[in-house]
Design a protein around this motif. Structure first.
Motif, PDB file in Angstrom:
ATOM      1  N   GLY A   1       0.819  -1.204   0.000  1.00 31.33           N
ATOM      2  CA  GLY A   1       0.000   0.000   0.000  1.00 31.33           C
ATOM      3  C   GLY A   1       0.853   1.254   0.000  1.00 31.33           C
ATOM      4  O   GLY A   1       2.040   1.217  -0.332  1.00 31.33           O
ATOM      5  N   ASP A   2       0.256   2.338   0.398  1.00 29.52           N
ATOM      6  CA  ASP A   2       0.943   3.617   0.482  1.00 29.52           C
ATOM      7  C   ASP A   2       2.010   3.535   1.570  1.00 29.52           C
ATOM      8  O   ASP A   2       1.727   3.113   2.685  1.00 29.52           O
ATOM      9  CB  ASP A   2      -0.068   4.721   0.801  1.00 29.52           C
ATOM     10  CG  ASP A   2       0.558   6.084   0.825  1.00 29.52           C
ATOM     11  OD1 ASP A   2       1.162   6.438   1.861  1.00 29.52           O
ATOM     12  OD2 ASP A   2       0.457   6.798  -0.190  1.00 29.52           O
ATOM     13  N   SER A   3       3.241   3.959   1.262  1.00 32.64           N
ATOM     14  CA  SER A   3       4.342   3.799   2.220  1.00 32.64           C
ATOM     15  C   SER A   3       4.198   4.680   3.445  1.00 32.64           C
ATOM     16  O   SER A   3       4.768   4.402   4.495  1.00 32.64           O
ATOM     17  CB  SER A   3       5.689   4.055   1.546  1.00 32.64           C
ATOM     18  OG  SER A   3       5.750   5.373   1.065  1.00 32.64           O
ATOM     19  N   ASP A   4       3.438   5.761   3.336  1.00 32.04           N
ATOM     20  CA  ASP A   4       3.265   6.663   4.475  1.00 32.04           C
ATOM     21  C   ASP A   4       2.008   6.372   5.284  1.00 32.04           C
ATOM     22  O   ASP A   4       1.987   6.575   6.493  1.00 32.04           O
ATOM     23  CB  ASP A   4       3.201   8.117   3.997  1.00 32.04           C
ATOM     24  CG  ASP A   4       4.530   8.591   3.441  1.00 32.04           C
ATOM     25  OD1 ASP A   4       5.578   8.078   3.889  1.00 32.04           O
ATOM     26  OD2 ASP A   4       4.520   9.463   2.562  1.00 32.04           O
ATOM     27  N   ALA A   5       0.961   5.941   4.611  1.00 33.30           N
ATOM     28  CA  ALA A   5      -0.319   5.766   5.301  1.00 33.30           C
ATOM     29  C   ALA A   5      -1.040   4.555   4.712  1.00 33.30           C
ATOM     30  O   ALA A   5      -0.425   3.701   4.123  1.00 33.30           O
ATOM     31  CB  ALA A   5      -1.157   7.023   5.141  1.00 33.30           C
ATOM     32  N   GLY A   6      -2.330   4.527   4.858  1.00 33.40           N
ATOM     33  CA  GLY A   6      -3.111   3.406   4.347  1.00 33.40           C
ATOM     34  C   GLY A   6      -3.388   2.397   5.448  1.00 33.40           C
ATOM     35  O   GLY A   6      -2.605   2.223   6.368  1.00 33.40           O
ATOM     36  N   ALA A   7      -4.527   1.760   5.337  1.00 33.35           N
ATOM     37  CA  ALA A   7      -4.903   0.736   6.306  1.00 33.35           C
ATOM     38  C   ALA A   7      -3.912  -0.419   6.240  1.00 33.35           C
ATOM     39  O   ALA A   7      -3.312  -0.689   5.197  1.00 33.35           O
ATOM     40  CB  ALA A   7      -6.314   0.236   6.012  1.00 33.35           C
ATOM     41  N   ILE A   8      -3.735  -1.096   7.373  1.00 27.64           N
ATOM     42  CA  ILE A   8      -2.867  -2.275   7.438  1.00 27.64           C
ATOM     43  C   ILE A   8      -3.701  -3.439   7.945  1.00 27.64           C
ATOM     44  O   ILE A   8      -4.299  -3.362   9.029  1.00 27.64           O
ATOM     45  CB  ILE A   8      -1.659  -2.060   8.367  1.00 27.64           C
ATOM     46  CG1 ILE A   8      -0.806  -0.896   7.882  1.00 27.64           C
ATOM     47  CG2 ILE A   8      -0.835  -3.343   8.466  1.00 27.64           C
ATOM     48  CD1 ILE A   8       0.318  -0.518   8.851  1.00 27.64           C
ATOM     49  N   PHE A   9      -3.728  -4.512   7.155  1.00 25.93           N
ATOM     50  CA  PHE A   9      -4.396  -5.740   7.556  1.00 25.93           C
ATOM     51  C   PHE A   9      -3.347  -6.821   7.716  1.00 25.93           C
ATOM     52  O   PHE A   9      -2.453  -6.959   6.879  1.00 25.93           O
ATOM     53  CB  PHE A   9      -5.428  -6.170   6.510  1.00 25.93           C
ATOM     54  CG  PHE A   9      -6.566  -5.200   6.384  1.00 25.93           C
ATOM     55  CD1 PHE A   9      -7.633  -5.252   7.264  1.00 25.93           C
ATOM     56  CD2 PHE A   9      -6.559  -4.228   5.392  1.00 25.93           C
ATOM     57  CE1 PHE A   9      -8.671  -4.342   7.161  1.00 25.93           C
ATOM     58  CE2 PHE A   9      -7.596  -3.320   5.283  1.00 25.93           C
ATOM     59  CZ  PHE A   9      -8.657  -3.372   6.170  1.00 25.93           C
ATOM     60  N   VAL A  10      -3.460  -7.583   8.793  1.00 25.90           N
ATOM     61  CA  VAL A  10      -2.531  -8.675   9.070  1.00 25.90           C
ATOM     62  C   VAL A  10      -3.347  -9.964   9.130  1.00 25.90           C
ATOM     63  O   VAL A  10      -4.212 -10.123   9.993  1.00 25.90           O
ATOM     64  CB  VAL A  10      -1.768  -8.454  10.397  1.00 25.90           C
ATOM     65  CG1 VAL A  10      -0.830  -9.624  10.666  1.00 25.90           C
ATOM     66  CG2 VAL A  10      -1.009  -7.142  10.376  1.00 25.90           C
ATOM     67  N   LYS A  11      -3.056 -10.854   8.180  1.00 28.78           N
ATOM     68  CA  LYS A  11      -3.707 -12.169   8.137  1.00 28.78           C
ATOM     69  C   LYS A  11      -2.739 -13.169   8.752  1.00 28.78           C
ATOM     70  O   LYS A  11      -1.596 -13.270   8.325  1.00 28.78           O
ATOM     71  CB  LYS A  11      -4.017 -12.553   6.694  1.00 28.78           C
ATOM     72  CG  LYS A  11      -4.549 -13.963   6.539  1.00 28.78           C
ATOM     73  CD  LYS A  11      -4.696 -14.311   5.059  1.00 28.78           C
ATOM     74  CE  LYS A  11      -4.989 -15.768   4.844  1.00 28.78           C
ATOM     75  NZ  LYS A  11      -5.012 -16.117   3.416  1.00 28.78           N
ATOM     76  N   ILE A  12      -3.208 -13.883   9.758  1.00 28.24           N
ATOM     77  CA  ILE A  12      -2.394 -14.918  10.399  1.00 28.24           C
ATOM     78  C   ILE A  12      -2.985 -16.269  10.000  1.00 28.24           C
ATOM     79  O   ILE A  12      -4.074 -16.625  10.441  1.00 28.24           O
ATOM     80  CB  ILE A  12      -2.396 -14.788  11.930  1.00 28.24           C
ATOM     81  CG1 ILE A  12      -2.142 -13.357  12.340  1.00 28.24           C
ATOM     82  CG2 ILE A  12      -1.462 -15.806  12.552  1.00 28.24           C
ATOM     83  CD1 ILE A  12      -0.829 -12.995  12.854  1.00 28.24           C
ATOM     84  N   ASP A  13      -2.282 -16.990   9.153  1.00 29.23           N
ATOM     85  CA  ASP A  13      -2.707 -18.314   8.696  1.00 29.23           C
ATOM     86  C   ASP A  13      -2.200 -19.323   9.724  1.00 29.23           C
ATOM     87  O   ASP A  13      -0.990 -19.466   9.921  1.00 29.23           O
ATOM     88  CB  ASP A  13      -2.118 -18.588   7.316  1.00 29.23           C
ATOM     89  CG  ASP A  13      -2.607 -19.885   6.712  1.00 29.23           C
ATOM     90  OD1 ASP A  13      -3.084 -20.772   7.456  1.00 29.23           O
ATOM     91  OD2 ASP A  13      -2.500 -20.029   5.479  1.00 29.23           O
ATOM     92  N   THR A  14      -3.128 -20.008  10.383  1.00 30.08           N
ATOM     93  CA  THR A  14      -2.738 -20.970  11.419  1.00 30.08           C
ATOM     94  C   THR A  14      -2.460 -22.356  10.844  1.00 30.08           C
ATOM     95  O   THR A  14      -2.284 -23.314  11.593  1.00 30.08           O
ATOM     96  CB  THR A  14      -3.810 -21.035  12.527  1.00 30.08           C
ATOM     97  OG1 THR A  14      -5.092 -21.268  11.941  1.00 30.08           O
ATOM     98  CG2 THR A  14      -3.847 -19.732  13.314  1.00 30.08           C
ATOM     99  N   LEU A  15      -2.424 -22.455   9.529  1.00 31.18           N
ATOM    100  CA  LEU A  15      -2.008 -23.667   8.818  1.00 31.18           C
ATOM    101  C   LEU A  15      -2.905 -24.875   9.065  1.00 31.18           C
ATOM    102  O   LEU A  15      -2.494 -26.012   8.891  1.00 31.18           O
ATOM    103  CB  LEU A  15      -0.542 -24.008   9.147  1.00 31.18           C
ATOM    104  CG  LEU A  15       0.453 -22.865   8.905  1.00 31.18           C
ATOM    105  CD1 LEU A  15       1.835 -23.241   9.420  1.00 31.18           C
ATOM    106  CD2 LEU A  15       0.502 -22.495   7.435  1.00 31.18           C
ATOM    107  N   ASP A  16      -4.158 -24.606   9.472  1.00 30.52           N
ATOM    108  CA  ASP A  16      -5.129 -25.676   9.690  1.00 30.52           C
ATOM    109  C   ASP A  16      -6.430 -25.408   8.932  1.00 30.52           C
ATOM    110  O   ASP A  16      -7.470 -25.961   9.246  1.00 30.52           O
ATOM    111  CB  ASP A  16      -5.410 -25.847  11.183  1.00 30.52           C
ATOM    112  CG  ASP A  16      -6.009 -24.598  11.817  1.00 30.52           C
ATOM    113  OD1 ASP A  16      -6.126 -23.548  11.133  1.00 30.52           O
ATOM    114  OD2 ASP A  16      -6.355 -24.649  13.017  1.00 30.52           O
ATOM    115  N   GLY A  17      -6.343 -24.517   7.920  1.00 34.41           N
ATOM    116  CA  GLY A  17      -7.521 -24.147   7.160  1.00 34.41           C
ATOM    117  C   GLY A  17      -8.205 -22.895   7.686  1.00 34.41           C
ATOM    118  O   GLY A  17      -9.158 -22.410   7.090  1.00 34.41           O
ATOM    119  N   TYR A  18      -7.728 -22.390   8.813  1.00 35.44           N
ATOM    120  CA  TYR A  18      -8.314 -21.206   9.432  1.00 35.44           C
ATOM    121  C   TYR A  18      -7.282 -20.082   9.490  1.00 35.44           C
ATOM    122  O   TYR A  18      -6.085 -20.310   9.343  1.00 35.44           O
ATOM    123  CB  TYR A  18      -8.814 -21.523  10.848  1.00 35.44           C
ATOM    124  CG  TYR A  18      -9.965 -22.496  10.839  1.00 35.44           C
ATOM    125  CD1 TYR A  18     -11.275 -22.034  10.705  1.00 35.44           C
ATOM    126  CD2 TYR A  18      -9.746 -23.858  10.940  1.00 35.44           C
ATOM    127  CE1 TYR A  18     -12.340 -22.920  10.682  1.00 35.44           C
ATOM    128  CE2 TYR A  18     -10.806 -24.754  10.915  1.00 35.44           C
ATOM    129  CZ  TYR A  18     -12.103 -24.272  10.791  1.00 35.44           C
ATOM    130  OH  TYR A  18     -13.151 -25.152  10.754  1.00 35.44           O
TER     131      TYR A  18
END
Length: 115
Positions: free
Chosen positions: A30-47
Motif C-alpha cells: 500500500g501507500d508507504s506513508d499511510a493506508g490501512a494495514i491488515f494482518v492475516k495470520i494463517d494458522t495452517l489448519d484451514g483457518y
C-alpha cells in the motif's frame, strides 16, 4: 499527531515474525506513508485470523497508540473467508497493506509493536 509510517511499522512486524520463526510476506503493498494495514495470520489448519491497525488515544499517557484489533475475536474463520474479506477491503482502499503470516499458534508479531 506524529504517526509512524506504515512501511516502517510493517518492516518491524515482519522482523518480529521472523524472530519467532514464522514466515511473513507482504501480499499487497500500500501507500508507504499511510493506508490501512491488515494482518492475516494463517494458522495452517484451514483457518486464519485477521487484524487491522487502529489508532487509539490514551488519555492517561496523552498520546496516540497503535493497536492491532482482531476483526473476528470470538470465532474461527476459514482462510477462504478471510481472503474474501481482504479482497473486499482492497476494492474499497487501493492504498491498504496486507501482510500474511504463517504461524500454527496464531502468534501476531504486530501485537508486540502496540504503542
Amino acid at each position: 499527531m506524529n504517526e509512524l509510517k506504515s512501511e516502517i511499522l510493517i518492516n518491524a512486524g515482519i522482523r518480529a515474525a521472523e524472530r519467532n520463526f514464522s514466515s511473513a510476506y507482504i501480499t499487497k503493498r500500500g501507500d508507504s506513508d499511510a493506508g490501512a494495514i491488515f494482518v492475516k495470520i494463517d494458522t495452517l489448519d484451514g483457518y486464519a485470523k485477521l487484524y487491522s491497525r487502529n489508532l487509539v488515544y490514551d488519555f492517561d499517557k496523552n498520546k496516540d497508540l497503535i493497536r492491532f484489533e482482531n476483526l473476528y475475536p470470538n470465532k474461527k474463520i476459514k482462510r477462504e473467508d478471510i481472503d474474501l474479506r481482504l479482497a473486499k477491503e482492497i476494492s474499497i482502499d487501493r492504498d491498504c497493506w496486507v501482510i500474511e503470516i504463517e504461524d500454527k499458534n496464531g502468534f501476531n508479531p504486530f501485537h508486540n509493536l502496540d504503542g
